[in-house]
Design a protein around this motif. Structure first.
Motif, PDB file in Angstrom:
ATOM      1  N   ARG A   1      -2.683  -0.808   4.380  1.00 56.09           N
ATOM      2  CA  ARG A   1      -2.854   0.591   4.009  1.00 56.09           C
ATOM      3  C   ARG A   1      -2.326   0.848   2.744  1.00 56.09           C
ATOM      4  O   ARG A   1      -2.948   1.559   2.067  1.00 56.09           O
ATOM      5  CB  ARG A   1      -1.697   1.201   5.072  1.00 56.09           C
ATOM      6  CG  ARG A   1      -2.024   1.465   6.419  1.00 56.09           C
ATOM      7  CD  ARG A   1      -1.271   2.907   6.769  1.00 56.09           C
ATOM      8  NE  ARG A   1      -1.542   2.928   8.494  1.00 56.09           N
ATOM      9  CZ  ARG A   1      -0.843   2.718   9.442  1.00 56.09           C
ATOM     10  NH1 ARG A   1       0.353   2.094   9.289  1.00 56.09           N
ATOM     11  NH2 ARG A   1      -1.248   2.811  10.648  1.00 56.09           N
TER      12      ARG A   1
ATOM     13  N   ASP B   1       0.692  -3.715  16.225  1.00 54.05           N
ATOM     14  CA  ASP B   1       1.631  -2.927  15.923  1.00 54.05           C
ATOM     15  C   ASP B   1       1.553  -2.145  14.526  1.00 54.05           C
ATOM     16  O   ASP B   1       1.548  -2.934  13.579  1.00 54.05           O
ATOM     17  CB  ASP B   1       3.168  -3.751  15.845  1.00 54.05           C
ATOM     18  CG  ASP B   1       4.196  -2.796  15.587  1.00 54.05           C
ATOM     19  OD1 ASP B   1       4.019  -1.704  15.488  1.00 54.05           O
ATOM     20  OD2 ASP B   1       5.261  -3.273  15.401  1.00 54.05           O
ATOM     21  N   ASP B   2       1.482  -0.901  14.674  1.00 52.24           N
ATOM     22  CA  ASP B   2       0.932  -0.046  13.426  1.00 52.24           C
ATOM     23  C   ASP B   2       1.991  -0.211  12.614  1.00 52.24           C
ATOM     24  O   ASP B   2       2.014   0.118  11.065  1.00 52.24           O
ATOM     25  CB  ASP B   2       0.627   1.156  13.528  1.00 52.24           C
ATOM     26  CG  ASP B   2      -0.886   1.240  14.049  1.00 52.24           C
ATOM     27  OD1 ASP B   2      -1.536   0.238  14.076  1.00 52.24           O
ATOM     28  OD2 ASP B   2      -1.150   2.338  14.258  1.00 52.24           O
ATOM     29  N   ASP B   3       3.298  -0.829  12.981  1.00 51.52           N
ATOM     30  CA  ASP B   3       4.586  -0.940  11.782  1.00 51.52           C
ATOM     31  C   ASP B   3       4.588  -2.131  11.222  1.00 51.52           C
ATOM     32  O   ASP B   3       5.654  -2.529  10.610  1.00 51.52           O
ATOM     33  CB  ASP B   3       5.890  -0.352  12.350  1.00 51.52           C
ATOM     34  CG  ASP B   3       6.760  -0.031  11.443  1.00 51.52           C
ATOM     35  OD1 ASP B   3       6.436   0.631  10.380  1.00 51.52           O
ATOM     36  OD2 ASP B   3       8.145  -0.276  11.649  1.00 51.52           O
ATOM     37  N   SER B   4       3.803  -3.030  11.948  1.00 50.10           N
ATOM     38  CA  SER B   4       3.865  -4.330  11.395  1.00 50.10           C
ATOM     39  C   SER B   4       3.472  -4.802   9.786  1.00 50.10           C
ATOM     40  O   SER B   4       2.850  -3.760   9.016  1.00 50.10           O
ATOM     41  CB  SER B   4       2.930  -5.428  12.045  1.00 50.10           C
ATOM     42  OG  SER B   4       1.400  -4.995  11.736  1.00 50.10           O
ATOM     43  N   GLY B   5       4.096  -5.811   9.177  1.00 54.10           N
ATOM     44  CA  GLY B   5       3.753  -6.080   7.998  1.00 54.10           C
ATOM     45  C   GLY B   5       2.340  -5.957   7.395  1.00 54.10           C
ATOM     46  O   GLY B   5       2.130  -5.411   6.249  1.00 54.10           O
TER      47      GLY B   5
ATOM     48  N   ARG C   1      -8.614  -3.155  14.906  1.00 50.68           N
ATOM     49  CA  ARG C   1      -7.757  -2.484  14.067  1.00 50.68           C
ATOM     50  C   ARG C   1      -7.980  -2.452  12.554  1.00 50.68           C
ATOM     51  O   ARG C   1      -7.774  -1.357  11.808  1.00 50.68           O
ATOM     52  CB  ARG C   1      -6.412  -2.952  14.438  1.00 50.68           C
ATOM     53  CG  ARG C   1      -5.094  -1.972  13.752  1.00 50.68           C
ATOM     54  CD  ARG C   1      -5.293  -0.744  14.729  1.00 50.68           C
ATOM     55  NE  ARG C   1      -4.192   0.366  13.909  1.00 50.68           N
ATOM     56  CZ  ARG C   1      -4.840   1.416  13.496  1.00 50.68           C
ATOM     57  NH1 ARG C   1      -6.067   1.794  13.400  1.00 50.68           N
ATOM     58  NH2 ARG C   1      -4.167   2.200  12.856  1.00 50.68           N
TER      59      ARG C   1
ATOM     60  N   ARG D   1       1.002  -2.514   7.475  1.00 51.78           N
ATOM     61  CA  ARG D   1       1.518  -1.539   6.249  1.00 51.78           C
ATOM     62  C   ARG D   1       0.997  -2.062   4.882  1.00 51.78           C
ATOM     63  O   ARG D   1       0.740  -1.260   4.076  1.00 51.78           O
ATOM     64  CB  ARG D   1       3.085  -1.716   6.333  1.00 51.78           C
ATOM     65  CG  ARG D   1       3.592  -0.908   7.535  1.00 51.78           C
ATOM     66  CD  ARG D   1       5.181  -0.802   7.372  1.00 51.78           C
ATOM     67  NE  ARG D   1       5.739  -2.021   7.734  1.00 51.78           N
ATOM     68  CZ  ARG D   1       6.431  -2.808   6.973  1.00 51.78           C
ATOM     69  NH1 ARG D   1       6.310  -2.731   5.752  1.00 51.78           N
ATOM     70  NH2 ARG D   1       7.046  -3.866   7.399  1.00 51.78           N
TER      71      ARG D   1
ATOM     72  N   TYR E   1      -1.086  -9.180   1.805  1.00 55.33           N
ATOM     73  CA  TYR E   1       0.043  -9.463   2.609  1.00 55.33           C
ATOM     74  C   TYR E   1       1.096 -10.118   1.960  1.00 55.33           C
ATOM     75  O   TYR E   1       2.084  -9.682   1.346  1.00 55.33           O
ATOM     76  CB  TYR E   1      -0.325  -9.932   4.093  1.00 55.33           C
ATOM     77  CG  TYR E   1       0.848  -9.949   5.013  1.00 55.33           C
ATOM     78  CD1 TYR E   1       1.961  -8.870   4.976  1.00 55.33           C
ATOM     79  CD2 TYR E   1       1.019 -11.065   5.724  1.00 55.33           C
ATOM     80  CE1 TYR E   1       2.752  -9.214   5.821  1.00 55.33           C
ATOM     81  CE2 TYR E   1       1.894 -11.033   6.521  1.00 55.33           C
ATOM     82  CZ  TYR E   1       2.994 -10.238   6.398  1.00 55.33           C
ATOM     83  OH  TYR E   1       3.868 -10.473   7.698  1.00 55.33           O
TER      84      TYR E   1
END
Length: 271
Positions: A31, A21-25, A64, A28, A221
């Motif tokens: 990035r 999921d590209d919106d996962s912690g 990913r 993000r 993270y």
């Protein structure tokens, strides 16, 4: 002078559907770490990834991860941690010659040495498939000894996932190295080693091993709570994510900085 950035304990993970999921912690956070590296006034010559790059060692996680790191213009050098799968990591980073050449047999250790701006970076594989703890068995120690002997006059940084020195957090110290004495003996024989850098701890720390400054890196993270009182259980905190930057001179001088993730700029000029 070589500038080596260190990202660690990234933990890219697939969701229930088998995709990341590209919106996962973790995504993000990575990035943000990549953006932070690109915003540094002096860009690093290389980036080393000190393990736990994927959370479950799945090919989709490494694919990913590789894509998320693609904006970095400098070389990226990965090594595995206890959450990683050696074969999946090696396959995903097969475009890195040193990684691709690190082994052909299934689950061969991912370990290699590269030159970075006149400094040598030696990436060691301390992972033990199926286990959380770290180890350098006799074969890996022999490889490290021979690799260091190849360039005795070149300042060298040795990277591992598991730290070879105690960090004071009981449950982590129980799971770092089964027996770090052999590793310490090898390092002690090679005076060109100027810094030992590790991950695993999910926070920055500084220690000594064989007379060399040894550090662990913040996680991109989550950071672990600093509990020095009991064996306890792992707990994460709200501390900011971060990374490390190692400055290593061709004369053997070395300095390490720990930076929080974020694009910080000077607030004012000071006298």
């Amino acid at each position: 002078m070589a500038i080596i950035a260190q990202l660690s304990d990234i933990h890219i993970a697939v969701g229930r559907g088998g995709a990341v999921d590209d919106d996962s912690g973790p995504v993000r956070a990575l990035r943000a770490a990549v953006s932070s590296l690109l915003s540094l006034p002096a860009r690093p010559d290389a980036v080393v990834l000190t393990g736990d790059l994927a959370d479950g060692g799945r090919p989709a996680e490494y694919a990913r991860l590789h894509a998320l790191l693609s904006p970095l213009p400098m070389a990226v050098y990965p090594l595995p941690g206890n959450h990683d799968d050696r074969d999946s990591l090696r396959a995903a980073f097969g475009d890195h010659p040193a990684v691709a050449a690190s082994g052909v047999l299934p689950q061969a250790p991912v370990q290699y040495a590269v030159d970075v701006a006149g400094v040598r970076l030696v990436c060691c594989d301390t992972s033990v498939p199926g286990s959380q703890y770290g180890n350098m068995d006799p074969e890996r120690l022999a490889w490290l000894d021979a690799t260091l002997a190849e360039q005795p006059g070149t300042p060298t940084v040795v990277a591992t996932h598991h730290p070879p020195f105690p960090v004071g957090i009981p449950f982590l110290d129980d799971l770092r190295f089964i027996d770090p004495s052999g590793f310490a003996d090898v390092i002690g024989r090679h005076k060109q080693v100027v810094r030992l850098i590790s991950g695993y701890v999910h926070r920055g720390s500084v220690g000594m091993l064989a007379g060399r400054v040894s550090t662990t890196c913040p996680s991109t993270y989550r950071q672990l709570f600093l509990d020095l009182t009991s064996a306890g259980r792992a707990a994460v905190t709200g501390e900011p994510a971060g990374f490390a930057v190692h400055l290593v001179g061709v004369d053997g001088g070395a300095t390490t900085h720990f930076l929080p993730t974020g694009n910080y700029r000077p607030l004012m000029e000071v006298d």
